[in-house]
Design a protein around this motif. Structure first.
Motif, PDB file in Angstrom:
ATOM      1  N   UNK A  14       6.315  -6.186   0.029  1.00  0.00           N
ATOM      2  CA  UNK A  14       5.195  -5.264   0.201  1.00  0.00           C
ATOM      3  C   UNK A  14       5.325  -4.027  -0.682  1.00  0.00           C
ATOM      4  N   UNK A  15       6.558  -3.510  -0.812  1.00  0.00           N
ATOM      5  CA  UNK A  15       6.760  -2.299  -1.623  1.00  0.00           C
ATOM      6  C   UNK A  15       6.397  -2.540  -3.084  1.00  0.00           C
ATOM      7  N   UNK A  17       4.427  -4.917  -4.213  1.00  0.00           N
ATOM      8  CA  UNK A  17       2.978  -5.166  -4.266  1.00  0.00           C
ATOM      9  C   UNK A  17       2.219  -3.836  -4.223  1.00  0.00           C
ATOM     10  N   UNK A  18       2.610  -2.955  -3.297  1.00  0.00           N
ATOM     11  CA  UNK A  18       1.943  -1.655  -3.180  1.00  0.00           C
ATOM     12  C   UNK A  18       2.020  -0.861  -4.474  1.00  0.00           C
ATOM     13  N   UNK A  19       3.204  -0.877  -5.093  1.00  0.00           N
ATOM     14  CA  UNK A  19       3.398  -0.153  -6.358  1.00  0.00           C
ATOM     15  C   UNK A  19       2.518  -0.753  -7.474  1.00  0.00           C
ATOM     16  N   UNK A  20       2.551  -2.081  -7.586  1.00  0.00           N
ATOM     17  CA  UNK A  20       1.794  -2.736  -8.671  1.00  0.00           C
ATOM     18  C   UNK A  20       0.279  -2.601  -8.470  1.00  0.00           C
ATOM     19  N   UNK A  21      -0.169  -2.717  -7.226  1.00  0.00           N
ATOM     20  CA  UNK A  21      -1.612  -2.583  -6.969  1.00  0.00           C
ATOM     21  C   UNK A  21      -2.045  -1.137  -7.226  1.00  0.00           C
ATOM     22  N   UNK A 101      -3.055   0.692   0.272  1.00  0.00           N
ATOM     23  CA  UNK A 101      -2.706   1.322  -1.006  1.00  0.00           C
ATOM     24  C   UNK A 101      -3.441   2.660  -1.161  1.00  0.00           C
TER      25      UNK A 101
END
Lengths: 226, 163
Positions: A14-15, A17-21, A101
């Protein structure tokens, strides 16, 4: 894997994914809404590429009996539920990913949307406790039950088991279908760019400058929302 | 660091996410958000209602509140990753909707998302990044629903924009 290990793997996933999104401004809502309303496909193309990779990856591992597929019966409730969800995500301007996000970017509207998603879930839990539909996953037997509007359970693994054909074969067909949509979008974008260039070339004529120098009303909100 | 100075191409971002999602699929299950949010709802409700919550059949039969449910931590991870990304790229600031119409749309939209997830047992993430790549029949049913819903939502959104 232990429960703590699962939670840790989920948090790490999740971390990232959150950063990339956050850094890419990807939005699943925009992937559908902007394609329908504004004919812009920045997010739609990313969604399709992701689905192509996932289709090949998942079906390749399903072929050799690896991976944790989602196990529950499906039916009309998926169509109805995602129909309501689709309306909701466009109105809220965010889906399940972008609410988290955007909340992380300090967006109070996204925090408000999350709060009301939780409230909506709780309200439906009360309705479910009265009508017991859709059936609880624990009571499902993977067979169709048309009286309950349930179609049973089917995925690449069941296709492989029933036909004897490796799941990756079906995955390749789905990959090609997604790639076909992706190519159609690229062709459409190329055509739109060509039309814009042609229009710009025409606008070099002094008489047409005032009429063509304004952005199209349909394009402006899309640029703001991506 | 370059990542925090300019916007990343979403195709690159989603390709990396796809590879990580395949890894997650192998160790525990594909990316999903709705299930974790439901469990959070149950845990929050339990804070307020205590053991009374288990008198509501849904929270006794379908989702027994459990803080070790792994899907919760995907959402918390996304929040954490987004905060890190926003702070390091100096993009964190409080944004508050200014118009009443925005508040109304967000409220109704949030409610519909919550009801829709529980009715379908899946969210948009499971639809696009879990069920459909697994070629689950539910993925195709969900995609038909979400496309129709997004179209209706877009028409409403367009009317609001025009107004």
């Amino acid at each position: 894997m232990s429960a703590i290990g699962q939670c840790l793997a989920a948090f790490l996933f999740g971390s990232v994914v959150g950063l990339l999104v956050q850094r890419s401004r990807f939005c699943n809502t925009a992937a559908l809404r902007d394609a329908m309303l504004f004919r812009t496909y920045r997010n739609t193309k990313a969604l399709l590429v992701c689905m192509m990779i996932l289709t090949l990856g998942f079906t390749a591992f399903i072929t050799v009996g690896e991976g944790h597929t989602m196990h529950f019966d499906v039916g009309v409730n998926q169509v109805l539920g995602l129909f309501l969800f689709g309306i909701g995500m466009v109105l809220a301007g965010a889906c399940t990913v972008s609410t988290w996000v955007k909340a992380g970017e300090g967006n109070v509207g996204a925090i408000w949307a999350l709060l009301f998603t939780f409230i909506g879930m709780f309200l439906f839990s009360l309705v479910w406790s009265y009508m017991y539909w859709p059936p609880a996953p624990a009571s499902m037997d993977h067979a169709p039950h048309l009286e309950a509007l349930q179609l049973g359970y089917a995925n690449a693994a069941t296709l492989q088991a029933k036909t004897g054909i490796p799941a990756i074969f079906f995955g390749l067909i789905q990959f090609l279908a997604l790639y076909g949509i992706y190519r159609a979008i690229l062709r459409k974008e190329a055509r739109m760019t060509g039309e814009r260039e042609q229009s710009a070339a025409t606008s070099t004529s002094p008489a047409s400058v005032p009429a063509t120098s304004k952005p199209s009303p349909a394009q402006t909100p899309a640029q703001q929302t991506t | 660091m370059e990542l925090f100075k300019k916007t990343l191409d979403p195709v690159i971002a989603l390709s990396v996410i796809a590879l990580l999602d395949i890894f997650l699929f192998l160790v525990v299950g594909a990316w999903t958000v709705g299930g974790g949010e439901t469990m959070m709802t149950g845990l929050i409700a339990k804070l307020f209602m205590g053991d009374q919550l288990s008198r509501i059949p849904f929270w006794d039969i379908v989702f027994k509140p459990d803080a070790t449910y792994w899907k919760i931590y995907i959402s918390l991870g996304m929040l954490f990753g987004a905060i890190v990304g926003a702070v390091l790229s100096k993009e964190f600031y409080w944004r508050v909707p200014r118009h009443l119409s925005e508040w109304i749309m967000i409220t109704v939209g949030g409610l519909l998302m919550g009801i829709g997830i529980r009715l379908a047992f899946v969210c948009n993430v499971s639809t696009f990044f879990g069920l459909t790549p697994e070629m689950n029949l539910g993925g195709y049913l969900s995609i038909s629903g979400i496309i129709a819903g997004a179209w209706v939502g877009s028409m409403i959104y367009k009317k609001v924009l025009e107004a």
